[in-house]
Design an enzyme around this catalytic site. Structure first.
Site, PDB file in Angstrom:
ATOM      1  N   ASP A   6      -1.360  -0.428   5.973  1.00 53.43           N
ATOM      2  CA  ASP A   6      -1.729   0.086   7.293  1.00 53.43           C
ATOM      3  C   ASP A   6      -3.176  -0.185   7.674  1.00 53.43           C
ATOM      4  O   ASP A   6      -3.537  -0.061   8.850  1.00 53.43           O
ATOM      5  CB  ASP A   6      -1.496   1.600   7.334  1.00 53.43           C
ATOM      6  CG  ASP A   6      -2.500   2.354   6.466  1.00 53.43           C
ATOM      7  OD1 ASP A   6      -3.382   3.036   7.013  1.00 53.43           O
ATOM      8  OD2 ASP A   6      -2.420   2.241   5.231  1.00 53.43           O
TER       9      ASP A   6
ATOM     10  N   ASP B 290       0.872  -1.158   0.000  1.00 55.03           N
ATOM     11  CA  ASP B 290       0.000   0.000   0.000  1.00 55.03           C
ATOM     12  C   ASP B 290       0.917   1.218   0.000  1.00 55.03           C
ATOM     13  O   ASP B 290       2.072   1.130   0.435  1.00 55.03           O
ATOM     14  CB  ASP B 290      -0.883  -0.026   1.247  1.00 55.03           C
ATOM     15  CG  ASP B 290      -1.703   1.227   1.409  1.00 55.03           C
ATOM     16  OD1 ASP B 290      -2.425   1.594   0.463  1.00 55.03           O
ATOM     17  OD2 ASP B 290      -1.612   1.857   2.485  1.00 55.03           O
ATOM     18  N   LEU B 291       0.437   2.375  -0.460  1.00 61.35           N
ATOM     19  CA  LEU B 291       1.287   3.564  -0.505  1.00 61.35           C
ATOM     20  C   LEU B 291       0.936   4.558   0.599  1.00 61.35           C
ATOM     21  O   LEU B 291       1.704   4.769   1.526  1.00 61.35           O
ATOM     22  CB  LEU B 291       1.200   4.225  -1.884  1.00 61.35           C
ATOM     23  CG  LEU B 291       1.562   3.350  -3.097  1.00 61.35           C
ATOM     24  CD1 LEU B 291       1.578   4.190  -4.374  1.00 61.35           C
ATOM     25  CD2 LEU B 291       2.896   2.655  -2.902  1.00 61.35           C
ATOM     26  N   ASP B 292      -0.257   5.174   0.513  1.00 61.55           N
ATOM     27  CA  ASP B 292      -0.649   6.191   1.477  1.00 61.55           C
ATOM     28  C   ASP B 292      -0.673   5.646   2.903  1.00 61.55           C
ATOM     29  O   ASP B 292      -1.311   4.619   3.183  1.00 61.55           O
ATOM     30  CB  ASP B 292      -2.047   6.730   1.146  1.00 61.55           C
ATOM     31  CG  ASP B 292      -2.097   7.418  -0.213  1.00 61.55           C
ATOM     32  OD1 ASP B 292      -1.029   7.761  -0.755  1.00 61.55           O
ATOM     33  OD2 ASP B 292      -3.221   7.606  -0.726  1.00 61.55           O
TER      34      ASP B 292
END
Length: 238
Positions: free
Chosen positions: A188, A16-18
Site C-alpha cells: 500500500d 506487504d502485510l499491514d
C-alpha cells in the site's frame, strides 16, 4: 486498475502485510490501549504519562539510536524500559516491566484474523506462484491466519533495514533462489513498497487506497507496474 508498465513474467509474489491484507490502524489503536491499561495497573507511576508522552520518548530514542527505526520490537522495548526508568522505577523493575509490557502489546497486536476472502485469494495465487511476506511491522503472521500461506515472512531488524531499503527484497530473492525481477511485490505504500521494490529490481503493484486509507500520491517515487484499488483485483491479473 491502472497499468503504468507492462509486467514481465514472474515466479513469486511478495506481500506487504499491514494495511495491504487488512486494516492495521484499529488493531494498533487497540493494542496501544491495552498496553496503557496494563502499565497503569502493573506500574502505577505510568499513569502520569499518556500516549503522547511515550510517543515523544520513542522519537527521542530514534534521534539517539537511529538503528531503532529499523526494528519496531526493539524500539518498543527500549521505549518502555527508558520510560519506566524516567518514571522512577529502578533498573531491574524497568527491565522486567519493559519485557512484560512488550509481551502484552505483541499479544494484542496479533489478536485478529485475516479475512476469509483474502485467505481465499492468497490460496488461489499460491497454486501458481510462490508467496512470501515482507513487512516493516512485527505482526505474528501465524497467529493471524497466514501460517502455511507464505513460505516465510521477513521483518526488519537483526541487521536488516526496513523498506524502502532494498535489503529485505534482496534477502527474499536469496531465500527464494530467484532473480529479483522474478518477484512481484504488492503493497500500500508508494514509498516503502513501490519505490523500495522497484529500486531493488522487483516488479511492483500499488494498492491505492489501502485498507481504510485514503488516496496517496506517487510523486517523487518510481512508478508501480500496476495500481489497484482492492487486493481482490489481483484475480483479474492472474
Amino acid at each position: 486498475m491502472k497499468v503504468y508498465i507492462r509486467p514481465q513474467a514472474f515466479q513469486a509474489i511478495s506481500f506487504d502485510l499491514d494495511d495491504t491484507l487488512y486494516d492495521n490502524r484499529p488493531i494498533i489503536v487497540q493494542a496501544e490501549a491495552e498496553l496503557q491499561s496494563f502499565l497503569h495497573q502493573a506500574y502505577p507511576k505510568s499513569a502520569k504519562w499518556q500516549f503522547a508522552d511515550w510517543r515523544r520518548l520513542k522519537f527521542a530514542l530514534f534521534r539517539e539510536s537511529p538503528e531503532l527505526r529499523h526494528d519496531t520490537t526493539a524500539a518498543r522495548l527500549a521505549m518502555l524500559e527508558r520510560g519506566l526508568l524516567q518514571l522512577g522505577y529502578d533498573a531491574q523493575t524497568a527491565q522486567t516491566g519493559a519485557q512484560a509490557g512488550l509481551d502484552h502489546f505483541v499479544k494484542h497486536r496479533s489478536h485478529f484474523k485475516v479475512s476469509t476472502e483474502v485467505i481465499e485469494l492468497l490460496t488461489q495465487l499460491k497454486q501458481k506462484y510462490r508467496l512470501v511476506g515482507i513487512t516493516n511491522g512485527n505482526v505474528d503472521h501465524q497467529r493471524i491466519g497466514l501460517e502455511g500461506v507464505f513460505e516465510f515472512v521477513l521483518h526488519p531488524g537483526h541487521g536488516y533495514k526496513q523498506k524502502p531499503s532494498t535489503e529485505m527484497f534482496i534477502l527474499a530473492a536469496e531465500k527464494l533462489g530467484l532473480p529479483l525481477a522474478s518477484i512481484l511485490h504488492i503493497g500500500d505504500s508508494a514509498k516503502s513498497d513501490v519505490d523500495g521494490a522497484r529500486r531493488a529490481g522487483c516488479q511492483a503493484v500499488w494498492l491505492n487506497p489501502s485498507f481504510g486509507g485514503t488516496e496517496k500520491s506517487i510523486a517523487n517515487v518510481l512508478l508501480p507496474h500496476i495500481e489497484i484499488s482492492s487486493v481482490q483485483q489481483l484475480r483479474q491479473l492472474f
